[in-house]
Scaffold this motif. Structure first.
Motif, PDB file in Angstrom:
ATOM      1  N   ASN A 166      12.550  -2.373 -16.175  1.00 44.11           N
ATOM      2  CA  ASN A 166      12.339  -1.795 -14.847  1.00 44.11           C
ATOM      3  C   ASN A 166      13.007  -2.648 -13.777  1.00 44.11           C
ATOM      4  O   ASN A 166      12.769  -3.858 -13.697  1.00 44.11           O
ATOM      5  CB  ASN A 166      10.840  -1.696 -14.537  1.00 44.11           C
ATOM      6  N   HIS A 168      13.739  -3.543  -9.686  1.00 40.24           N
ATOM      7  CA  HIS A 168      13.076  -3.463  -8.372  1.00 40.24           C
ATOM      8  C   HIS A 168      13.910  -4.221  -7.339  1.00 40.24           C
ATOM      9  O   HIS A 168      14.654  -5.147  -7.678  1.00 40.24           O
ATOM     10  CB  HIS A 168      11.677  -4.077  -8.431  1.00 40.24           C
ATOM     11  N   PHE A 208      13.185   1.424  -9.695  1.00 43.01           N
ATOM     12  CA  PHE A 208      12.148   1.811  -8.744  1.00 43.01           C
ATOM     13  C   PHE A 208      12.528   1.476  -7.296  1.00 43.01           C
ATOM     14  O   PHE A 208      11.738   1.696  -6.389  1.00 43.01           O
ATOM     15  CB  PHE A 208      10.828   1.131  -9.102  1.00 43.01           C
ATOM     16  N   LYS A 210      12.780   0.048  -3.829  1.00 45.15           N
ATOM     17  CA  LYS A 210      11.856  -0.800  -3.071  1.00 45.15           C
ATOM     18  C   LYS A 210      10.449  -0.223  -3.008  1.00 45.15           C
ATOM     19  O   LYS A 210       9.651  -0.588  -2.133  1.00 45.15           O
ATOM     20  CB  LYS A 210      12.399  -1.014  -1.650  1.00 45.15           C
ATOM     21  N   THR A 211      10.120   0.666  -3.936  1.00 45.53           N
ATOM     22  CA  THR A 211       8.842   1.392  -3.873  1.00 45.53           C
ATOM     23  C   THR A 211       7.663   0.636  -4.479  1.00 45.53           C
ATOM     24  O   THR A 211       6.518   1.041  -4.265  1.00 45.53           O
ATOM     25  CB  THR A 211       8.964   2.756  -4.580  1.00 45.53           C
ATOM     26  N   GLU A 212       7.903  -0.439  -5.245  1.00 43.30           N
ATOM     27  CA  GLU A 212       6.800  -1.141  -5.910  1.00 43.30           C
ATOM     28  C   GLU A 212       6.871  -2.652  -5.660  1.00 43.30           C
ATOM     29  O   GLU A 212       7.071  -3.445  -6.587  1.00 43.30           O
ATOM     30  CB  GLU A 212       6.808  -0.850  -7.416  1.00 43.30           C
ATOM     31  N   ILE A 214       5.695  -6.486  -5.066  1.00 40.65           N
ATOM     32  CA  ILE A 214       4.577  -7.301  -5.548  1.00 40.65           C
ATOM     33  C   ILE A 214       4.221  -8.387  -4.538  1.00 40.65           C
ATOM     34  O   ILE A 214       3.307  -9.174  -4.758  1.00 40.65           O
ATOM     35  CB  ILE A 214       4.901  -7.950  -6.914  1.00 40.65           C
ATOM     36  N   ASN A 226      10.169  -9.736  -4.754  1.00 41.94           N
ATOM     37  CA  ASN A 226      10.311  -8.297  -4.989  1.00 41.94           C
ATOM     38  C   ASN A 226      11.646  -7.935  -5.632  1.00 41.94           C
ATOM     39  O   ASN A 226      11.748  -6.899  -6.294  1.00 41.94           O
ATOM     40  CB  ASN A 226      10.146  -7.530  -3.670  1.00 41.94           C
TER      41      ASN A 226
END
Length: 238
Positions: A166, A168, A208, A210-212, A214, A226
């Motif tokens: 994934n 990010h 994903f 910039k939608t998730e 941390i 991130n």
């Protein structure tokens, strides 16, 4: 890596199967029966004037049939991994199976900047972008090859493991740009693992953008956290 189903084809076949049912409903409402080719034959006992068949219920029924839900992704992946000849482990052995991988990866990746996290029966490898990629680039930095080599060796020793890669990003830039960059970085990591004999049937690659996040995108350190690639390892048990 993920597979999709042709919803239009499924809907066409479903409507074809449903057509006789709708024809029977139509014939019954008009007081007649079906003739050759599905045409309605008016009965002699039927009244000369009948109320028109309500349109809304028929359209609503067809709409419900067309909205065929997709087969869950886990089922698609299971078919792929079975076709690849990978043998599952028994459910009862899954916790110990993941624990062994966790210990190996902790030892192999210590001091590399990669965080090894155990979440229930999953392992998450958090790979910061400043370790894996140059700023705003998706080419893997040579100094990161050793990390991915260690990961691929462990995956070779534990073949009954799903691998999610994934990508990010931080919040700087547009959604479209960051989405594309996250996909390119995830693709680069997955391609490297595939080049080290990790079976592609085991992998799913996603971006994903910039939608998730941390961490907070309001700080430099948060944005750095991130910008990452995650490898999530899940046991294939049956």
């Amino acid at each position: 890596m993920s597979k999709t189903f042709n919803i239009a084809a499924i809907a066409t076949m479903t409507l074809a199967l449903a057509a006789p049912v709708h024809a029977q409903l139509l014939g019954g409402a008009l007081g007649g029966s079906l003739g050759a080719g599905g045409s309605v034959v008016q009965s002699v006992e039927a009244p000369a004037v009948r109320a028109p068949l309500p349109v809304v219920p028929v359209v609503s029924r067809v709409s419900t049939v067309v909205a065929v839900p997709a087969i869950p992704d886990v089922a698609v992946r299971r078919v792929a991994i079975v076709n690849a000849g990978i043998v599952p482990i028994p459910y009862a052995q899954a916790p110990a199976y993941i624990d062994r991988q966790y210990v190996v990866l902790q030892n192999d990746l210590r001091g590399t900047g990669v965080e090894v996290i155990k979440r229930n029966n999953q392992i998450v490898l958090e790979m910061p972008a400043d370790v894996t990629f140059a700023f705003d680039k998706h080419d893997i930095q040579p100094r990161f090859y050793g990390v991915l080599n260690a990961v691929s060796r462990t995956l070779g020793q534990y073949p009954a493991t799903y691998v999610d890669v994934n990508g990010h990003t931080d919040a700087i830039g547009s959604y479209a740009y960051n989405q594309r960059l996250s996909e390119q970085r995830a693709d680069a990591v997955a391609d490297y693992l595939a080049g080290r004999s990790v079976n592609g049937a085991r992998m799913r690659v996603q971006g994903f953008g910039k939608t998730e996040p941390i961490a907070s995108n309001a700080t430099i350190s948060g944005r750095a956290a991130n910008r990452r690639v995650e490898i999530v390892l899940t046991p294939y048990a049956a």
